[in-house]
Design an enzyme around this catalytic site. Structure first.
Site, short mmCIF file in Angstrom:
data_model
loop_
_atom_site.label_atom_id
_atom_site.label_comp_id
_atom_site.label_asym_id
_atom_site.label_seq_id
_atom_site.Cartn_x
_atom_site.Cartn_y
_atom_site.Cartn_z
CG ASN A 115 -1.55 1.35 1.48
OD1 ASN A 115 -2.51 1.74 0.81
ND2 ASN A 115 -1.01 2.09 2.45
CE1 TYR A 168 -0.06 7.88 -6.50
CE2 TYR A 168 -1.71 8.24 -8.20
CZ TYR A 168 -1.36 7.74 -6.96
OH TYR A 168 -2.30 7.10 -6.20
CB SER A 175 -3.93 4.94 -8.46
OG SER A 175 -4.62 6.17 -8.70
CB SER A 209 4.54 4.67 -9.96
OG SER A 209 3.47 5.35 -9.31
CE LYS A 210 -0.04 4.20 -6.47
NZ LYS A 210 0.17 3.24 -5.36
#
Length: 247
Positions: free
Chosen positions: A90, A156, A142, A159-160
């Site tokens: 997480n 971001y 995400s 990466s997700k």
């Protein structure tokens, strides 16, 4: 449902926000959560909350961007409990830099915390799970990894998206050991990850259900994936976004 009873569950980034909610939900369902966070005080506080519920818990201060600290943390958990049943990757940070202002340092920081940590924590935990011939790994991605993001930066989102790819790859590699690997991809959720009230208001306009999610909405799906009810699911991505993305 008590099928999480006494399951040893590592939750990274569990000192606050969605991670804390996941750890508390797992404890409510009988699991033994291990609270992993870079903030030692926050981690200890969540472990204390769980201990007050009559559930044993331990906190381990860990910078998950550093492989040696991940290795030390997993070894400490293994030595204490002798097994690891569930891993929830997480831990994460957000970036909102415009693409033309994103620096190499910030790119690396986001990738190290969001993606590198998930792989190397899984690698270490799988040493236990493959011997046990059982285990559940749940990666928190995400909506940004599905759509490219609305209020977040390129690092971001990338990466997700990579987290979803990592899930599929690991699922193929470890299925023969009776290990399930799945992803939860939250949409806008009440948390302290870095979105402003203005961000949330703008995002709500595109959510079919007309509201942002609650942390419990994510935690409940994670708990389902950790349990026996999801025994025939692996390599999957579950979208929890109120209808903001339907794929």
């Amino acid at each position: 449902m008590m099928n999480l009873k006494d399951k040893v569950c590592i939750v990274t980034g569990a000192g606050k926000g969605i991670g804390r909610c996941i750890a508390l939900t797992m404890a409510e369902k009988g699991a033994v959560p291990v609270i992993v966070d870079i903030d030692e005080k926050n981690a200890a506080g969540v472990a204390a909350e769980i201990n007050a519920m009559g559930i044993p818990s331990m906190a381990v201060k860990t910078d998950v961007s550093k492989v040696q600290e991940i290795t030390d943390m997993v070894e400490a958990v293994g030595q204490k409990y002798g097994r690891i049943d569930v891993l929830v990757n997480n831990a994460g940070i957000i970036d909102k830099a415009p693409f033309d202002q994103l620096t190499e340092q910030e790119w690396d920081r986001v990738m190290n915390v969001n993606l590198k940590s998930a792989f190397f924590t899984s690698q270490q935990v799988l040493k236990y799970m493959t011997k046990q011939k059982s285990g559940k790994i749940i990666n928190i991605a995400s909506l940004a990894g599905r759509t490219g993001g609305f209020s977040v930066g390129c690092a971001y989102s990338a990466s997700k998206a990579a987290m979803i790819g990592l899930t599929k790859s690991l699922a193929r590699k470890v299925a023969g050991y009776n290990i399930n690997v799945n992803t939860v991809a939250p949409g806008p959720t009440e948390s302290d990850i870095g979105l402003t009230e203005e961000d949330y208001e703008a995002l709500k306009k595109n959510i079919l259900l007309g509201r942002v999610g609650k942390q419990e909405n994510i935690a409940d799906v994670v708990a389902f994936l950790a349990g026996d009810g999801a025994a025939f699911m692996t390599g999957a991505t579950i979208d929890v976004n109120g209808g903001m993305f339907i794929g």
